[in-house]
Design a protein around this motif. Structure first.
Motif, PDB file in Angstrom:
ATOM      1  N   SER A 125       0.846  -1.191   0.000  1.00 45.65           N
ATOM      2  CA  SER A 125       0.000   0.000   0.000  1.00 45.65           C
ATOM      3  C   SER A 125       0.885   1.246   0.000  1.00 45.65           C
ATOM      4  CB  SER A 125      -0.905  -0.008   1.242  1.00 45.65           C
ATOM      5  OG  SER A 125      -1.564   1.229   1.357  1.00 45.65           O
ATOM      6  N   LEU A 126       0.895   1.922  -1.138  1.00 43.90           N
ATOM      7  CA  LEU A 126       1.726   3.121  -1.260  1.00 43.90           C
ATOM      8  C   LEU A 126       0.839   4.286  -1.708  1.00 43.90           C
ATOM      9  CD1 LEU A 126       4.609   4.397  -1.305  1.00 43.90           C
ATOM     10  CD2 LEU A 126       4.678   3.810  -3.742  1.00 43.90           C
ATOM     11  N   LYS A 127       0.740   5.296  -0.851  1.00 46.03           N
ATOM     12  CA  LYS A 127      -0.070   6.479  -1.177  1.00 46.03           C
ATOM     13  C   LYS A 127       0.883   7.620  -1.534  1.00 46.03           C
ATOM     14  CE  LYS A 127      -3.654   4.276   0.638  1.00 46.03           C
ATOM     15  NZ  LYS A 127      -4.450   3.446  -0.256  1.00 46.03           N
ATOM     16  N   LEU A 128       0.639   8.217  -2.684  1.00 48.12           N
ATOM     17  CA  LEU A 128       1.537   9.274  -3.151  1.00 48.12           C
ATOM     18  C   LEU A 128       0.788  10.595  -3.325  1.00 48.12           C
ATOM     19  CD1 LEU A 128       3.459   7.265  -5.898  1.00 48.12           C
ATOM     20  CD2 LEU A 128       4.339   7.941  -3.644  1.00 48.12           C
ATOM     21  N   ARG A 129       1.456  11.681  -2.975  1.00 43.55           N
ATOM     22  CA  ARG A 129       0.949  13.017  -3.262  1.00 43.55           C
ATOM     23  C   ARG A 129       1.719  13.530  -4.458  1.00 43.55           C
ATOM     24  NH1 ARG A 129      -1.118  17.315  -4.542  1.00 43.55           N
ATOM     25  NH2 ARG A 129      -1.553  19.057  -3.163  1.00 43.55           N
ATOM     26  N   PHE A 156      -2.043  -2.564  -7.776  1.00 45.55           N
ATOM     27  CA  PHE A 156      -0.767  -2.781  -7.079  1.00 45.55           C
ATOM     28  C   PHE A 156      -0.771  -2.132  -5.695  1.00 45.55           C
ATOM     29  CE2 PHE A 156       0.232  -2.637 -11.657  1.00 45.55           C
ATOM     30  CZ  PHE A 156       0.715  -3.934 -11.814  1.00 45.55           C
ATOM     31  N   GLY A 157      -1.895  -1.546  -5.322  1.00 42.68           N
ATOM     32  CA  GLY A 157      -1.974  -0.882  -4.025  1.00 42.68           C
ATOM     33  C   GLY A 157      -1.377   0.520  -4.044  1.00 42.68           C
ATOM     34  N   ILE A 158      -1.122   1.049  -5.251  1.00 42.98           N
ATOM     35  CA  ILE A 158      -0.529   2.395  -5.351  1.00 42.98           C
ATOM     36  C   ILE A 158      -1.636   3.381  -5.723  1.00 42.98           C
ATOM     37  CG2 ILE A 158       1.247   3.813  -6.450  1.00 42.98           C
ATOM     38  CD1 ILE A 158       2.636   1.146  -7.256  1.00 42.98           C
ATOM     39  N   GLN A 159      -1.769   4.432  -4.918  1.00 37.56           N
ATOM     40  CA  GLN A 159      -2.837   5.401  -5.154  1.00 37.56           C
ATOM     41  C   GLN A 159      -2.313   6.811  -4.931  1.00 37.56           C
ATOM     42  OE1 GLN A 159      -5.618   3.899  -2.248  1.00 37.56           O
ATOM     43  NE2 GLN A 159      -7.069   3.384  -3.886  1.00 37.56           N
ATOM     44  N   PHE A 160      -2.946   7.763  -5.620  1.00 32.92           N
ATOM     45  CA  PHE A 160      -2.630   9.170  -5.377  1.00 32.92           C
ATOM     46  C   PHE A 160      -3.654   9.737  -4.404  1.00 32.92           C
ATOM     47  CE2 PHE A 160      -0.499   8.256  -9.332  1.00 32.92           C
ATOM     48  CZ  PHE A 160       0.737   8.830  -9.101  1.00 32.92           C
ATOM     49  N   VAL A 161      -3.157  10.518  -3.451  1.00 32.94           N
ATOM     50  CA  VAL A 161      -4.042  11.097  -2.435  1.00 32.94           C
ATOM     51  C   VAL A 161      -3.921  12.615  -2.470  1.00 32.94           C
ATOM     52  CG1 VAL A 161      -4.015   9.082  -0.908  1.00 32.94           C
ATOM     53  CG2 VAL A 161      -2.234  10.822  -0.677  1.00 32.94           C
ATOM     54  N   ALA A 162      -4.943  13.275  -1.896  1.00 30.52           N
ATOM     55  CA  ALA A 162      -5.015  14.726  -1.997  1.00 30.52           C
ATOM     56  C   ALA A 162      -4.135  15.439  -0.981  1.00 30.52           C
ATOM     57  CB  ALA A 162      -6.465  15.174  -1.826  1.00 30.52           C
ATOM     58  N   SER A 163      -3.894  14.806   0.152  1.00 34.44           N
ATOM     59  CA  SER A 163      -3.157  15.502   1.214  1.00 34.44           C
ATOM     60  C   SER A 163      -1.825  14.823   1.509  1.00 34.44           C
ATOM     61  CB  SER A 163      -3.999  15.515   2.495  1.00 34.44           C
ATOM     62  OG  SER A 163      -3.189  15.893   3.586  1.00 34.44           O
ATOM     63  N   PRO A 164      -0.779  15.617   1.700  1.00 32.78           N
ATOM     64  CA  PRO A 164       0.503  15.008   2.087  1.00 32.78           C
ATOM     65  C   PRO A 164       0.420  14.313   3.439  1.00 32.78           C
ATOM     66  CG  PRO A 164       0.626  17.415   2.200  1.00 32.78           C
ATOM     67  CD  PRO A 164      -0.674  17.079   1.556  1.00 32.78           C
ATOM     68  N   ARG A 165      -0.538  14.747   4.284  1.00 38.47           N
ATOM     69  CA  ARG A 165      -0.711  14.103   5.605  1.00 38.47           C
ATOM     70  C   ARG A 165      -1.124  12.638   5.462  1.00 38.47           C
ATOM     71  NH1 ARG A 165       1.720  17.650   8.853  1.00 38.47           N
ATOM     72  NH2 ARG A 165       0.809  19.730   8.795  1.00 38.47           N
ATOM     73  N   ALA A 167      -0.125  10.792   2.857  1.00 41.72           N
ATOM     74  CA  ALA A 167       0.760  10.199   1.847  1.00 41.72           C
ATOM     75  C   ALA A 167       1.974   9.516   2.470  1.00 41.72           C
ATOM     76  CB  ALA A 167       1.210  11.282   0.869  1.00 41.72           C
ATOM     77  N   ASP A 168       2.502   8.549   1.720  1.00 41.92           N
ATOM     78  CA  ASP A 168       3.760   7.889   2.099  1.00 41.92           C
ATOM     79  C   ASP A 168       4.934   8.521   1.354  1.00 41.92           C
ATOM     80  OD1 ASP A 168       2.385   5.821   3.608  1.00 41.92           O
ATOM     81  OD2 ASP A 168       1.764   5.045   1.654  1.00 41.92           O
ATOM     82  N   GLY A 169       4.613   9.383   0.417  1.00 37.29           N
ATOM     83  CA  GLY A 169       5.694   9.997  -0.339  1.00 37.29           C
ATOM     84  C   GLY A 169       5.174  10.965  -1.382  1.00 37.29           C
ATOM     85  N   LEU A 170       6.117  11.626  -2.031  1.00 38.80           N
ATOM     86  CA  LEU A 170       5.784  12.613  -3.062  1.00 38.80           C
ATOM     87  C   LEU A 170       6.244  12.107  -4.423  1.00 38.80           C
ATOM     88  CD1 LEU A 170       6.983  15.939  -1.380  1.00 38.80           C
ATOM     89  CD2 LEU A 170       4.798  14.767  -1.113  1.00 38.80           C
ATOM     90  N   LEU A 171       5.458  12.430  -5.429  1.00 35.70           N
ATOM     91  CA  LEU A 171       5.882  12.189  -6.805  1.00 35.70           C
ATOM     92  C   LEU A 171       5.950  13.571  -7.461  1.00 35.70           C
ATOM     93  CD1 LEU A 171       4.759   9.411  -9.188  1.00 35.70           C
ATOM     94  CD2 LEU A 171       4.859  11.768  -9.968  1.00 35.70           C
ATOM     95  N   VAL A 172       7.151  14.000  -7.800  1.00 37.29           N
ATOM     96  CA  VAL A 172       7.363  15.381  -8.252  1.00 37.29           C
ATOM     97  C   VAL A 172       7.570  15.418  -9.759  1.00 37.29           C
ATOM     98  CG1 VAL A 172       8.759  17.470  -7.933  1.00 37.29           C
ATOM     99  CG2 VAL A 172       8.492  15.855  -6.034  1.00 37.29           C
ATOM    100  N   THR A 191       4.584  15.611   4.933  1.00 33.64           N
ATOM    101  CA  THR A 191       4.446  14.160   4.710  1.00 33.64           C
ATOM    102  C   THR A 191       5.128  13.426   5.862  1.00 33.64           C
ATOM    103  OG1 THR A 191       4.589  14.599   2.340  1.00 33.64           O
ATOM    104  CG2 THR A 191       4.821  12.306   3.019  1.00 33.64           C
ATOM    105  N   PRO A 192       4.399  12.544   6.539  1.00 35.43           N
ATOM    106  CA  PRO A 192       5.013  11.870   7.691  1.00 35.43           C
ATOM    107  C   PRO A 192       6.150  10.922   7.286  1.00 35.43           C
ATOM    108  CG  PRO A 192       2.759  11.061   7.304  1.00 35.43           C
ATOM    109  CD  PRO A 192       2.994  12.156   6.327  1.00 35.43           C
TER     110      PRO A 192
END
Ligand code: SF4
Ligand code: SF4
Length: 251
Positions: A125-129, A156-165, A167-172, A191-192
């Motif tokens: 489970s990977l959430k990206l901002r 694959f459990g990879i999703q984009f989320v609206a808040s960095p709070r 998220a598990d990471g950033l995609l720049v 981002t924690p």
């Protein structure tokens, strides 16, 4: 309702079976650049002079190609009088280090996986901002494509989320304009930990076509460590997907 079911049956299963099966790429696709040293004429600089981003250099007659700067525009190939440069069909291009994107004749090292502890945290489970930091939006368009049913990133459990709070990471993406620097740094801080940073596209890696401009930082700035570099302008969605899966130890 019956017509909907008929249409659904007619459409069939459209999600590609990557990484289990090799993808079908468009005829015009340009993958990893290749250089045949034996064909190169001594003293010739045609490829270097034709490159808009300074991605090519020669040291002691040997050519180096920096995929972190390359736009995959094929200008070097088209201008090489000896036909020494070509572009392969290889779409797997992501690297874990900036230096790893520089092709200098040694075997190219594909991105390796995160360590075991990080894989345990993010592997399923990977959430990206996503932070769009001043590019042309083509990188974002190809990232959006990953959410269509053809690629179905969510499986694959990879999703984009609206808040960095959340998220598990950033995609720049983008060269990081000076106007976006504070927003990027604040998003990173929000981002924690532990967190990942993924730089997608020549802009985010090196500034791309905007490199050297007074108003850009030439990619993700110091203080924000990058865990995965995905080259291209824009990278093909499969190049991005492959990089993400490699990072998580799933390709
Ligand atoms: S394909 Fe890459 S290395 Fe070749 S001219 Fe274009 S930007 Fe430069
Ligand atoms: S890397 Fe290329 S496609 Fe991506 S934002 Fe920059 S100019 Fe646009």
């Amino acid at each position: 309702m019956l017509r909907i079911l008929q249409a659904r049956l007619k459409q069939g299963y459209r999600t590609i079976r990557y990484p289990c099966e090799s993808p079908t790429l468009p005829t015009l696709y340009c993958g990893k650049p290749e250089w045949e040293a034996a064909k190169c004429t001594e003293g010739c600089r045609a490829c270097i002079d034709s490159c808009p981003t300074g991605a090519l250099s020669k040291a002691s007659g040997a050519l180096t190609i920096d995929m972190g700067r390359c736009l995959f525009c094929t200008g070097c190939m088209d201008n090489c009088p000896a036909g020494a440069i070509s572009f392969s069909r290889e779409h797997r291009l992501a690297a874990r280090t900036r230096e790893g994107l520089v092709l200098d004749g040694r075997a190219f090292q594909l991105a390796g996986a995160l360590d075991e502890q990080m894989r345990r945290l993010f592997g399923r489970s990977l959430k990206l901002r996503q932070v769009s930091a001043g590019g042309c939006n083509a990188c974002e368009a190809d990232i959006n494509v990953l959410n269509t049913l053809a690629f179905d990133l969510g499986r694959f459990g990879i999703q984009f989320v609206a808040s960095p709070r959340h998220a598990d990471g950033l995609l720049v993406t983008g060269p990081v304009t000076k106007n976006m620097e504070l927003a990027l740094r604040k998003t990173y801080e929000a981002t924690p930990a532990p967190k990942l940073v993924i730089a997608v596209g020549a802009c985010a890696i090196s500034g791309g076509v905007f490199a050297g401009h007074d108003e850009v930082l030439d990619g993700v700035p110091t203080g924000i460590p990058v865990d995965l570099f995905v080259p291209g302008c824009p990278p093909h969605p499969l190049t991005i997907l492959d990089g993400l899966l490699r990072l998580l130890g799933r390709a």
